[in-house]
Design an enzyme around this catalytic site. Structure first.
Site, PDB file in Angstrom:
ATOM      1  N   ILE A   1       0.811  -1.216   0.000  1.00 37.18           N
ATOM      2  CA  ILE A   1       0.000   0.000   0.000  1.00 37.18           C
ATOM      3  C   ILE A   1       0.847   1.270   0.000  1.00 37.18           C
ATOM      4  CG2 ILE A   1      -2.005  -1.081   1.031  1.00 37.18           C
ATOM      5  CD1 ILE A   1      -1.170  -0.088   3.726  1.00 37.18           C
TER       6      ILE A   1
ATOM      7  N   LYS B   1      -9.177   3.843  14.858  1.00 36.52           N
ATOM      8  CA  LYS B   1      -8.455   4.442  15.968  1.00 36.52           C
ATOM      9  C   LYS B   1      -7.306   3.513  16.370  1.00 36.52           C
ATOM     10  CE  LYS B   1      -9.553   1.735  19.583  1.00 36.52           C
ATOM     11  NZ  LYS B   1      -8.606   1.167  20.543  1.00 36.52           N
TER      12      LYS B   1
ATOM     13  N   HIS C   1     -15.851   2.232  17.635  1.00 33.20           N
ATOM     14  CA  HIS C   1     -16.923   1.231  17.550  1.00 33.20           C
ATOM     15  C   HIS C   1     -17.851   1.237  18.752  1.00 33.20           C
ATOM     16  CE1 HIS C   1     -13.851  -1.161  19.724  1.00 33.20           C
ATOM     17  NE2 HIS C   1     -14.872  -1.819  20.227  1.00 33.20           N
TER      18      HIS C   1
ATOM     19  N   LYS D   1     -22.657   0.770  19.468  1.00 38.21           N
ATOM     20  CA  LYS D   1     -23.373  -0.175  20.324  1.00 38.21           C
ATOM     21  C   LYS D   1     -24.809   0.292  20.555  1.00 38.21           C
ATOM     22  CE  LYS D   1     -19.279  -1.990  22.655  1.00 38.21           C
ATOM     23  NZ  LYS D   1     -19.444  -3.394  22.259  1.00 38.21           N
TER      24      LYS D   1
ATOM     25  N   GLU E   1     -11.578  -5.674  30.969  1.00 37.05           N
ATOM     26  CA  GLU E   1     -11.236  -6.814  30.130  1.00 37.05           C
ATOM     27  C   GLU E   1     -10.586  -7.887  30.992  1.00 37.05           C
ATOM     28  OE1 GLU E   1      -9.710  -5.557  26.008  1.00 37.05           O
ATOM     29  OE2 GLU E   1      -9.116  -3.893  27.297  1.00 37.05           O
TER      30      GLU E   1
ATOM     31  N   HIS F   1     -12.569   5.707  23.516  1.00 36.93           N
ATOM     32  CA  HIS F   1     -13.791   5.051  23.977  1.00 36.93           C
ATOM     33  C   HIS F   1     -14.407   5.719  25.206  1.00 36.93           C
ATOM     34  CE1 HIS F   1     -12.867   2.139  21.048  1.00 36.93           C
ATOM     35  NE2 HIS F   1     -12.108   1.349  21.758  1.00 36.93           N
TER      36      HIS F   1
ATOM     37  N   LYS G   1      -6.916  -4.175  31.843  1.00 38.27           N
ATOM     38  CA  LYS G   1      -6.793  -5.559  31.400  1.00 38.27           C
ATOM     39  C   LYS G   1      -6.543  -6.465  32.603  1.00 38.27           C
ATOM     40  CE  LYS G   1      -5.142  -4.656  26.710  1.00 38.27           C
ATOM     41  NZ  LYS G   1      -6.310  -5.298  26.076  1.00 38.27           N
TER      42      LYS G   1
END
Length: 488
Positions: free
Chosen positions: A92, A147, A177, A181, A215, A239, A339
């Site tokens: 690319i 992002k 994203h 939701k 998470e 987010h 996390k």
């Protein structure tokens, strides 16, 4: 469902990458499964790997079988979906490839062109330059940017300037994203269509608001990216701040893209700056050590493959922020992400103030406060915590959760956020995508925190995998007489 109004050719750069195989292709498959893609919609997968079309489709099929929800993959749907997919092996960064390879696959000049850049943001300017120089950005062609865009305000500004040379703002779809939701969109409906909530949606009635994204997994295969990003860049800058904007924004003049984005930018500009000693007082950063999950030991972050054994990258951030405007003055917003935490969840908890004087016997008055809980993952839904009398003698009360999610909605498959956003990009609806000033204003607010960490040499506080972050995160609320909402 009705078919989308237009045919399209979607070019997916980075098609063999983790995001594409885990999220984007499964979402496109589900759009196809639900008959939400025009019969003439085509997908051109672009990657550097030396596959022929059959080889890429074999990879794609195995990925869909792995990452689609149970029961969604079937051979007949796969056969019809795969007919939409072509594969272009190309570099690319090589301008010749756009002429010799990519143009060969763009066969219909009359359909909408959507270019999805699932690559590092350093490549966005280069890709847009080559698309423009080969006249591939004509008309209403759209460019979707993943992002994170940049690693700080300066680098994000540079990426924006490079892309702006070749695309106008109406063509650029910056994706987050979480905005796709269903529950996030339902939040707006609940507020602005119901006076019972909107009249109390302010500092007079709301004690505080918590927004958490937790998470259970560690860094997994993303160490290369995560070492340079950390939780602040990966989750907070986009987010968490976007969810905060959706919760705190004023009613838009209309439900169109520009009106909604205008109100979100106002919230970002009203965020009280965190500088100097306010950073150490209001921001907690942590890094996971070894721990356990489901009885099995888990690695420390520094022991993960690809991670510097002396890394100071944060895997956890908690912060207290305030919005300096009339609606929210004095109301704290607590943000948290990490996390290797006990549960995978994304929740917005709106806690209302306690009653001024209770005539009931309450052992824990704060636990009895009314709460509106928006759960975005793993199972979407909205719940309202009220108090009711305990059955039996006396007038003791207890909290009870009422579901505000329609029963029929629980039985329906909730589309993935990427499904909604991909469909919107194909249809040319930018409402749930970020505008450039949103992106840059968020970075401008985050930058002083990142710079302070770098200049001070402060290290993240360790926490064991499987607990809710470092002790300082609990103290962040405890010193205000509050607790994190851990489960319900």
């Amino acid at each position: 469902m009705s078919l989308p109004a237009q045919a399209f050719e979607l070019v997916l750069f980075g098609a063999a990458g983790d995001l594409s195989l885990r999220k984007l292709f499964p979402s496109l498959y589900c759009l196809h499964l639900d008959n939400r893609i025009h019969p003439d919609g085509r997908i051109i997968a672009v990657a550097r790997r030396d596959y022929d079309r059959e080889g890429f489709l074999e990879l794609l099929k195995s990925s869909l079988e792995e990452f689609l929800a149970d029961g969604l993959f079937d051979e007949d749907t796969w056969k019809s979906f795969s007919k939409r997919v072509s594969y272009a092996q190309m570099d690319i960064t090589d301008p010749v490839s756009y002429q010799d390879r990519l143009k060969h696959y763009l066969t219909n000049p009359d359909v909408a062109k959507v270019y999805y850049l699932a690559t590092h943001s350093d490549l966005y300017g280069t890709i847009c330059q080559h698309l423009y120089s080969h006249q591939l950005l004509k008309g209403d062609a759209r460019v979707v940017l993943e992002k994170p865009i940049g690693m700080n305000h300066q680098s994000a500004l540079q990426v924006c300037k490079e892309v702006d040379k070749y695309c106008n703002e109406e063509q650029i779809y910056r994706i987050d994203h979480y905005l796709g939701k269903e529950t996030v969109q339902n939040l707006l409906a609940l507020r602005f269509a119901n006076s019972i909530f909107e009249h109390q949606w302010n500092q007079r009635y709301i004690d505080h608001i918590q927004i958490s994204i937790s998470e259970t997994l560690g860094v997994e295969q993303r160490a290369g990216f995560y070492e340079s990003a950390g939780a602040m860049r990966d989750m907070v800058q986009n987010h968490l701040l976007q969810l905060l904007c959706m919760v705190a924004m004023e009613p838009p003049a209309q439900l169109d893209a520009e009106s909604i984005r205008d109100e979100k930018v106002k919230i970002l500009k009203a965020l009280k700056p965190l500088v100097g000693e306010h950073i150490s007082e209001n921001v907690v950063r942590g890094q996971y050590q070894e721990g356990s999950r489901n009885g099995q030991p888990t690695k420390a972050y520094r022991d993960e493959e690809g991670v510097d054994p002396h890394s100071d990258t944060e895997t956890f951030v908690a912060m207290k922020v305030e919005i300096d405007n009339w609606r929210w003055a004095g109301t704290p917003f607590y943000l948290r992400t990490g996390k290797r935490l006990p549960d995978r969840a994304c929740e917005i908890v709106v806690q209302f103030k306690e009653v001024p004087h209770s005539v009931f016997e309450l052992q824990h008055a704060s636990a009895m406060a009314n709460k509106l809980i928006f759960r975005l993952q793993p199972d979407d839904g909205i719940k309202l915590q009220l108090c009711e009398k305990r059955v039996g003698k006396g007038m003791s009360v207890k909290p009870v959760l009422l579901s505000l999610t329609a029963e029929h909605a629980k039985k329906d498959r909730v589309p993935d956020a990427y499904e909604r956003l991909l469909a919107d990009a194909i249809e040319g609806n930018p409402t749930l995508f970020l505008r450039e000033d949103e992106l840059l204003t968020a970075w401008k607010w985050i930058d002083p925190i990142l710079q302070s960490w770098q200049q001070s040499g402060a290290r993240p506080e360790f926490y064991h995998g499987g607990v809710w972050g470092p002790a300082a995160a609990t103290l962040l609320l405890a010193k205000d007489g509050r607790l994190w909402q851990e489960s319900h």
